[in-house]
Design an enzyme around this catalytic site. Sequence first.
Site, mmCIF file in Angstrom:
data_model
loop_
_atom_site.group_PDB
_atom_site.id
_atom_site.type_symbol
_atom_site.label_atom_id
_atom_site.label_comp_id
_atom_site.label_asym_id
_atom_site.label_seq_id
_atom_site.Cartn_x
_atom_site.Cartn_y
_atom_site.Cartn_z
ATOM 1 N N GLY B 489 -24.285 7.143 121.384
ATOM 2 C CA GLY B 489 -23.835 5.817 121.785
ATOM 3 C C GLY B 489 -22.519 5.443 121.121
ATOM 4 N N GLY B 491 -19.828 7.097 121.205
ATOM 5 C CA GLY B 491 -18.688 7.436 122.054
ATOM 6 C C GLY B 491 -17.968 8.706 121.651
ATOM 7 N N SER B 492 -18.635 9.599 120.934
ATOM 8 C CA SER B 492 -17.958 10.808 120.448
ATOM 9 C C SER B 492 -17.522 11.723 121.586
ATOM 10 C CB SER B 492 -18.860 11.567 119.475
ATOM 11 O OG SER B 492 -20.113 11.839 120.053
ATOM 12 N N ARG B 531 -18.695 10.631 110.162
ATOM 13 C CA ARG B 531 -17.881 11.792 109.848
ATOM 14 C C ARG B 531 -17.277 12.461 111.074
ATOM 15 N NH1 ARG B 531 -20.249 16.594 110.877
ATOM 16 N NH2 ARG B 531 -19.192 17.864 109.324
ATOM 17 N N THR B 533 -15.443 11.615 113.864
ATOM 18 C CA THR B 533 -14.046 11.429 114.264
ATOM 19 C C THR B 533 -13.117 12.237 113.356
ATOM 20 O OG1 THR B 533 -14.471 9.233 115.134
ATOM 21 C CG2 THR B 533 -12.195 9.727 114.522
ATOM 22 N N GLY B 710 -13.395 7.603 110.264
ATOM 23 C CA GLY B 710 -14.663 7.106 110.785
ATOM 24 C C GLY B 710 -14.730 5.595 110.912
ATOM 25 N N GLY B 712 -18.105 3.985 112.359
ATOM 26 C CA GLY B 712 -19.443 3.492 112.728
ATOM 27 C C GLY B 712 -20.127 2.595 111.718
ATOM 28 N N GLU B 713 -19.770 2.710 110.448
ATOM 29 C CA GLU B 713 -20.512 1.971 109.417
ATOM 30 C C GLU B 713 -19.740 0.801 108.820
ATOM 31 O OE1 GLU B 713 -22.831 5.491 107.163
ATOM 32 O OE2 GLU B 713 -20.721 5.865 107.581
#
Lengths: 290, 760, 162
Positions: B489, B491-492, B531, B533, B710, B712-713
């Site tokens: 989800g 988007g990688s 990690r 990206t 990165g 996401g977090e």
Amino acid sequence: MTPFELAEPTSLAEAIALMGEGAGIGDNAARAIAGGTALMLMMKAGVFQPKRLVSLRRVEPRYAEIAATPEGGLRIGALATLTALERSAVVKQAAPVITQTLKTLSNVRVRNVATVGGALAHGDPHMDLPPLLTALGAQVRTVSPKGERTLAVGELYTGYYETALAENELITEVLVPPLAGLRVAYKKITTRAADDWPTLGLTVALQLNGGVVADARLVVSAATNTPTRLAAAEKILRGTTLDTATLARCGDAAVSEVELAGDAHGSSAYKRELLRVYTQRVLREIWGKS
Amino acid sequence: MTLSTAAVGRSIPRLEARAKVTGRAEYVHNMSVPGMLIAKVARSNVAHGRIRNIDVAAARALPGVFAVYTGEDIRKLIAEPYYGPAFHDQPILAIDKVRYAGEPVAVVLAADAHVAENAARLIEAQYEALPAVYDEVEAMTSKAVVHEVLKPAGTFADLKHLKDKRDTNVALDFHLRRGDLGRAFAAADHVFEHTFRTQQVLHLPLEPFATVAIVNGAGDDSLTLHSSTQSPSFVRTEIARLFGWTDNKVRVKVPYLGGGFGAKVYVKSEALAAACAMLAKRPVKFATTMEEQFYMITKHATTLRIKSGVMQDGKITARECEVWWNGGAYADIGPRVTQKSGFTAPGPYDIDNVHIDSYALYTNLPAAGALRGFGIPQLVWAYESHTDMIARELKIDPLTIRRKNILREGWPQATGTLMRDAALEKVLERLAQRMQWEKPFQRGSGTIKRGRGMAIGFKASISPTTSMAIVNLSADGSCALYSSTVDMGQGSDTIMAQMVSEVMGIPIEKITVVHPDTDVTPYDMATLGSRSTFHMGHAVKNAAEDARDKLLTLASEVGLSAETTPIPDIFKKKYGMLAGNIVGVGSFVPSYQSPDARGQTENATPFWMIGATGAEVEVDTETGEFKVTRLVNLVDVGKSINPAIVETQISGATVMQLGFTLQEQMNFSDGHVTNASLADYKIPGMRDIPPMENEAVDAEQKSGPFGAKGVGESGTFGVSPAVANAIDDAVGVRLTSLPLTAEAVYRGLREKAGKPLKDS
Amino acid sequence: MNITRTINFTLNGEPVTAQIATHQNLVEVLHERGLTGARESCAQGLCGCCTVLVNGAAVSGCLYLAAFADGAEVRTIEHSENGELDAVQAAFIETGAFQCGYCTPGMVLMTRQLLDAHAEPSEDEIKHYLSGNLCRCAAYPEIIKAVKLAAAKRKIERKGAK
């Protein structure tokens, strides 16, 4: 879920005959299902494993009708869906507080299938309609092999998930008396997510007469085993003009006359404070609309 | 090779968008194969107990049941059926004893899911109750020992000394020592000490865990696993290790994931499905329910003690941090959280004298692992609440004290590693600007008081770690990217394709991203810790560059200009027809230096993630109820590969952390989860979202692919303390435990008024 | 005890017959027919991942006995008038209103219900219809944008049709 027989009778009389002692399949082995949204949860969790479900979806369609009574009240068929109730023009006309309450009752999908009768018969003390209909002075009509009877919604609940209904007794309709100037509000207080079971439900109905409270009904729910009238608080209100001191006394009375259960939504002590504050706020809000 | 317009930096829609809006995207939870049996688990109803007997007779007798297995049956198949990334401590089904309520003790297989479920309910086990420990601080000294003997997996150097250690619940103790703490405390004008707590919460992806395990062919000694995993390469190796096989005997395939958030890393549903398939010689699907997610993996509850020495002007000169991580019954990746996040416990501040002690603890609760932030949100919660508490005591503005102490570019962090490409200052300053921090603030009236707060945090990335990628160029000029990065989800797929497009000059529509399949796609450590990206991005870029270089070579070999000749013509010239491929390979291993005995290293991380949040709240002083009226989220993600996807990652992370801040909490009674459902564990819904503003500051990660890192977090970091700081700003009530509830605020107000609320 | 039966219903415009067990829910029966766009997640009617339209009304397929679909018109996310994306699906793509996509079919179906009832919904009406659908990736801001864009797209379509 465990397997069961699914009966789909075409009349309510047949439905009743398929449940209870006379049906000959044992105690609590058969149960009526309408929308099934609550029953399905119990069956999926394995806490209810019926031998027979009796579907009400093919019984006489008149049990799903919603109509205004000549006096200005409502006659709501037990099989009317909550969505039908929410969208009903006659309901909005006669008792807009019902329409408003349905907006935050569960979600669209559940309201599309869940029925008024099911919502009342389930006996879940967290539900919104039982306290509201209690405050409105509504009655339910029921039918069982013993015949028909009428009882006040307030008398329907006898304990935590317990109702006065017999195993093979079905609610057929709900009768809401004309509001006749009664001002009503239902406050659903949630303390975690916005869409959640209420921490506390509070229904207030006020009859004003010449700027004075002629009658008051206060019903607390969700933190009590059944929707509970606050008689002492009501008594304080009658004959008053809702000045600040009266409101404060009413809030204090509400808190001292009822036991509120603590749970993950809030401690008992905190719920008491919510009740104290919201009793006054809801009263003030209703009063302000005069 | 004709260059298309630049692909990197554009907000192109996700590659799989159409599949997702038409309901056709594949998820393992929805998958079925012919002849498949459904596995349903019976779980322990005690938190800690020795197994006396497991009665499976009634379950076995239920018509339609294919088989019932217990830990003893598994042991016949696998001599040592224990798995885990840090410790080999988790049995496939409980053996000898159970360590938490909800632990799998037996499994039923049946073709019909209802039959399997009903049979599992008929299984009854008897236990001899053992003393249990639930609190992470008590676990340090408790007589209740969760694991009699520790069994480090051997993967991590800092766990080796724990091998065969007995009678301890400490699964890792990490220590960092910098400067002279004692002298600094003695010299400080003020010393502040506070203790903070966070609650146990969990990921709850809407697609729960699922594996379909298929025994291949007649030899019966190889498996294909369709799994909802974030770490296909790890699953392959770990399942092969359990069976004593080489890696090639296990094939792990991953379609899309319906969310992961760290839940689906390492082995989760795979080992049980694999063991059942091998015992039954039939395909087996083990898909958990929403309720069962509460027994799979969670986020660490923590206790954090921070003590700071501060000068009168607000300069922090000394900091001591003790962190206890409640890891539950199985270590999972908790020891890495303890170390990797542990070393940022003093916060993004320039402090010369630092001690950190960080402990991973076993307790008799469901296991805790990685959850979006990998321990960082717990730490930021503590150190940024602490920052404001100091500021308030010293009557210094919260922005001023942060400006005074913030780590600047090139300065050493607590490990000694220099801050590089870490836009801490910029993020802080942009936050202040957007919040209009230095302008007057409307404080509310009547029973509604307004307040605002800010918080900033940072996180190191994963290392050591490896990523590999393959780009396969077809003769017609289209190409396929092979990588084991899992699109759950975030988007990688899309951003990796954008990178290939950018390097190769091939339009996105002509690029296929091949989903993880360990027989096909090369190794990747896992999709975790923001990690992909950076790490996989590098590998993908390298692979694409390799393919491009090979194409250039091929073109010159056949006497064509790669710049002006369409790709098909180059292949045609070489092979006489549209045939052949060019295969580019790429790998990436960041440099890294392990910390020494004092926790010091010159190279702790490949890059730093930065996130800050500003919050405005309104508090009802009569009830304690409060509303977050504004959230401003600032992050440093370097250059955005896909700005629209970056935006959804920031707001998604923020909202998830807002859930952990205000609503979510696993409740327990004697170790039993009492709210294992979405009815009673409330994740944020549409009505719970405050107005939000998100911004990725203008920055560049010079060591990153296309300047990126990165994302996401980072949106999670500052949320919890920003809201708590805002509440304190509004009504002077300081909350030190999560979640922040109306009741806690109300109780704080009553205490402040000298009339504490009594529980009668 | 007869626990199986044959039901007949219309599925995405096609008449179908299915052998079912009375305790099966609608999602299970759809999965047996290869339609997995409606998917059970919370199992309690709260998340909306299993949304299915029965006689035009959205229901939670995981709480809906398959037997009750007998004689009904059932539509799922897989239904498409002409193989093209509709305004709602196109709007979800353009606004990036999903991440993992697991909740998306339910969100799309509920948005269609909303726009059928309220062509130009207010923010309150949007929340009224969609607050019963959960998105753990929390793409809520984008979903609200998608709903508004879909309403605008439908308005243009209506004008075009006139």
